[in-house]
Design an enzyme around this catalytic site. Sequence first.
Site, PDB file in Angstrom:
ATOM      1  N   PRO A  77       0.795  -1.226   0.000  1.00 32.61           N
ATOM      2  CA  PRO A  77       0.000   0.000   0.000  1.00 32.61           C
ATOM      3  C   PRO A  77       0.829   1.278   0.000  1.00 32.61           C
ATOM      4  CG  PRO A  77      -0.078  -1.098   2.133  1.00 32.61           C
ATOM      5  CD  PRO A  77       0.549  -2.053   1.175  1.00 32.61           C
ATOM      6  N   ASN A  78       0.350   2.217  -0.778  1.00 37.45           N
ATOM      7  CA  ASN A  78       0.873   3.590  -0.879  1.00 37.45           C
ATOM      8  C   ASN A  78       2.185   3.713  -1.636  1.00 37.45           C
ATOM      9  OD1 ASN A  78      -1.261   4.899   0.574  1.00 37.45           O
ATOM     10  ND2 ASN A  78      -0.462   3.917   2.407  1.00 37.45           N
ATOM     11  N   ARG A 120       5.190  12.934  -2.414  1.00 40.26           N
ATOM     12  CA  ARG A 120       5.420  13.498  -1.081  1.00 40.26           C
ATOM     13  C   ARG A 120       6.491  12.712  -0.324  1.00 40.26           C
ATOM     14  NH1 ARG A 120      -0.003  12.480   0.964  1.00 40.26           N
ATOM     15  NH2 ARG A 120      -0.098  11.212  -0.887  1.00 40.26           N
ATOM     16  N   TYR A 133      11.572   8.822   1.468  1.00 34.95           N
ATOM     17  CA  TYR A 133      11.507   7.776   0.436  1.00 34.95           C
ATOM     18  C   TYR A 133      12.242   8.137  -0.858  1.00 34.95           C
ATOM     19  CZ  TYR A 133       7.882   6.024   3.550  1.00 34.95           C
ATOM     20  OH  TYR A 133       7.211   5.545   4.646  1.00 34.95           O
ATOM     21  N   ASN A 174       8.057  -5.511  -1.049  1.00 36.08           N
ATOM     22  CA  ASN A 174       7.960  -4.392  -0.121  1.00 36.08           C
ATOM     23  C   ASN A 174       6.513  -4.380   0.359  1.00 36.08           C
ATOM     24  OD1 ASN A 174       7.708  -2.046   1.327  1.00 36.08           O
ATOM     25  ND2 ASN A 174       8.991  -0.828  -0.047  1.00 36.08           N
ATOM     26  N   ALA A 208       3.091  -0.831   4.819  1.00 38.16           N
ATOM     27  CA  ALA A 208       2.632  -0.904   6.212  1.00 38.16           C
ATOM     28  C   ALA A 208       2.053  -2.271   6.568  1.00 38.16           C
ATOM     29  CB  ALA A 208       1.606   0.191   6.466  1.00 38.16           C
ATOM     30  N   HIS A 216       3.892  -4.590   8.910  1.00 34.43           N
ATOM     31  CA  HIS A 216       3.815  -4.396  10.360  1.00 34.43           C
ATOM     32  C   HIS A 216       2.530  -4.955  10.964  1.00 34.43           C
ATOM     33  CE1 HIS A 216       6.988  -1.723   9.217  1.00 34.43           C
ATOM     34  NE2 HIS A 216       6.186  -0.812   8.711  1.00 34.43           N
ATOM     35  N   ASP A 265       1.340 -15.819   6.508  1.00 32.97           N
ATOM     36  CA  ASP A 265       0.839 -17.169   6.245  1.00 32.97           C
ATOM     37  C   ASP A 265       0.945 -17.549   4.772  1.00 32.97           C
ATOM     38  OD1 ASP A 265       0.242 -17.485   8.911  1.00 32.97           O
ATOM     39  OD2 ASP A 265      -1.923 -17.206   8.690  1.00 32.97           O
ATOM     40  N   GLU A 311      12.431  -9.460   1.697  1.00 34.42           N
ATOM     41  CA  GLU A 311      11.641  -8.300   2.138  1.00 34.42           C
ATOM     42  C   GLU A 311      12.481  -7.032   1.948  1.00 34.42           C
ATOM     43  OE1 GLU A 311      10.764  -8.470   6.310  1.00 34.42           O
ATOM     44  OE2 GLU A 311       9.524  -6.658   6.290  1.00 34.42           O
ATOM     45  N   HIS A 334      12.489  -2.755   2.531  1.00 40.35           N
ATOM     46  CA  HIS A 334      11.922  -1.472   2.957  1.00 40.35           C
ATOM     47  C   HIS A 334      12.873  -0.382   2.486  1.00 40.35           C
ATOM     48  CE1 HIS A 334       8.597  -3.025   5.279  1.00 40.35           C
ATOM     49  NE2 HIS A 334       9.426  -3.957   5.726  1.00 40.35           N
ATOM     50  N   ILE A 335      12.324   0.622   1.855  1.00 41.10           N
ATOM     51  CA  ILE A 335      13.124   1.723   1.313  1.00 41.10           C
ATOM     52  C   ILE A 335      13.797   2.492   2.453  1.00 41.10           C
ATOM     53  CG2 ILE A 335      12.964   3.923   0.058  1.00 41.10           C
ATOM     54  CD1 ILE A 335      10.484   2.611  -1.394  1.00 41.10           C
ATOM     55  N   SER A 336      13.021   2.793   3.467  1.00 44.40           N
ATOM     56  CA  SER A 336      13.541   3.526   4.624  1.00 44.40           C
ATOM     57  C   SER A 336      14.091   2.534   5.652  1.00 44.40           C
ATOM     58  CB  SER A 336      12.425   4.358   5.252  1.00 44.40           C
ATOM     59  OG  SER A 336      11.382   3.512   5.724  1.00 44.40           O
ATOM     60  N   ARG A 357      12.820   4.494  12.827  1.00 45.38           N
ATOM     61  CA  ARG A 357      11.565   5.248  12.766  1.00 45.38           C
ATOM     62  C   ARG A 357      10.674   4.886  13.965  1.00 45.38           C
ATOM     63  NH1 ARG A 357       9.215   5.019   6.884  1.00 45.38           N
ATOM     64  NH2 ARG A 357       8.054   6.810   7.725  1.00 45.38           N
ATOM     65  N   ARG A 404       6.855   0.642  13.404  1.00 49.95           N
ATOM     66  CA  ARG A 404       7.462   0.162  12.145  1.00 49.95           C
ATOM     67  C   ARG A 404       8.595  -0.826  12.409  1.00 49.95           C
ATOM     68  NH1 ARG A 404       5.271   3.698   8.268  1.00 49.95           N
ATOM     69  NH2 ARG A 404       4.909   5.754   9.110  1.00 49.95           N
TER      70      ARG A 404
HETATM   71  O1  CA2 Z   1      10.307   2.043   3.886  1.00 48.93           O
HETATM   72  C1  CA2 Z   1       9.468   1.381   3.248  1.00 48.93           C
HETATM   73  O2  CA2 Z   1       9.688   0.896   2.143  1.00 48.93           O
HETATM   74  C2  CA2 Z   1       8.064   1.196   3.832  1.00 48.93           C
HETATM   75  O3  CA2 Z   1       7.640  -0.130   3.506  1.00 48.93           O
HETATM   76  C3  CA2 Z   1       7.168   2.230   3.153  1.00 48.93           C
HETATM   77  C4  CA2 Z   1       5.749   2.249   3.693  1.00 48.93           C
HETATM   78  C5  CA2 Z   1       5.752   2.339   5.223  1.00 48.93           C
HETATM   79  O4  CA2 Z   1       4.429   2.220   5.720  1.00 48.93           O
HETATM   80  C6  CA2 Z   1       6.623   1.263   5.863  1.00 48.93           C
HETATM   81  O5  CA2 Z   1       6.633   1.450   7.263  1.00 48.93           O
HETATM   82  C7  CA2 Z   1       8.044   1.340   5.338  1.00 48.93           C
HETATM   83  C8  CA2 Z   1       4.984   3.454   3.113  1.00 48.93           C
HETATM   84  C9  CA2 Z   1       4.807   3.373   1.629  1.00 48.93           C
HETATM   85  C10 CA2 Z   1       5.074   4.662   0.940  1.00 48.93           C
HETATM   86  O6  CA2 Z   1       4.224   5.704   1.373  1.00 48.93           O
HETATM   87  C11 CA2 Z   1       4.390   6.948   0.835  1.00 48.93           C
HETATM   88  C12 CA2 Z   1       3.596   7.940   1.355  1.00 48.93           C
HETATM   89  C13 CA2 Z   1       3.706   9.234   0.874  1.00 48.93           C
HETATM   90  C14 CA2 Z   1       4.598   9.510  -0.142  1.00 48.93           C
HETATM   91  C15 CA2 Z   1       5.399   8.510  -0.665  1.00 48.93           C
HETATM   92  C16 CA2 Z   1       5.298   7.217  -0.185  1.00 48.93           C
END
Ligand code: CA2
Length: 159
Positions: free
Chosen positions: A10-11, A18, A23, A79, A82, A85, A92, A103, A105-107, A112, A116
């Site tokens: 997701p996202n 943003r 990221y 990836n 969220a 978490h 499963d 797995e 994660h970009i960050s 954090r 997370r």
């Molecule tokens: O660091 C990562 O790759 C994460 O999987 C990114 C997720 C976050 O919930 C994980 O804790 C760590 C978030 C996806 C990206 O969300 C964005 C939101 C706004 C702008 C750009 C990306």
Amino acid sequence: MTSVFVLNGPNLNLLGGREPDVYGTATLADVERTCREVAGELGLMVDFRQSNSEGQLVDWLQEAGAEAAAGRAIGAVLNPGAYGHTSIALHDAIEGTRLPLVEVHISNVHRREAFRQHSYVSPVAAGIVVGFGVAGYPLAIRGLHGLAGRPAADPGLFR
Ligand code: CA2
């Protein structure tokens, strides 16, 4: 030709917009291009997907597991966003299909918020790449490729 699945949760469709301080500025299309380049070097095709839906990700993990079991894929880079978490369902699906998975994660999630710093995916992943920005994706593909052919019961141990 053997493939590698690259699945995004997701996202991640928002990448490059943003939160560039967290990221980076690369878009998901940029990530896909990089994955195709490195996979091409390794003689692999890429099945690159993103969904905001947990159930869709479960279906794709099951599909990747079946493809890996049939020898048509080396496994998946995931990836989970969220859902990593929160999702026992992702855990499963990976465990139930014995899918070789890295797995990403970009960050650096461990620098954090506390929420997370736990992942339901990590215990069933062969490897984890965290905190390298989008450069983590090609690293994960190379790592998964390096593990390919190792016994499924012991995918994470180098001897
Ligand atoms: O660091 C990562 O790759 C994460 O999987 C990114 C997720 C976050 O919930 C994980 O804790 C760590 C978030 C996806 C990206 O969300 C964005 C939101 C706004 C702008 C750009 C990306």
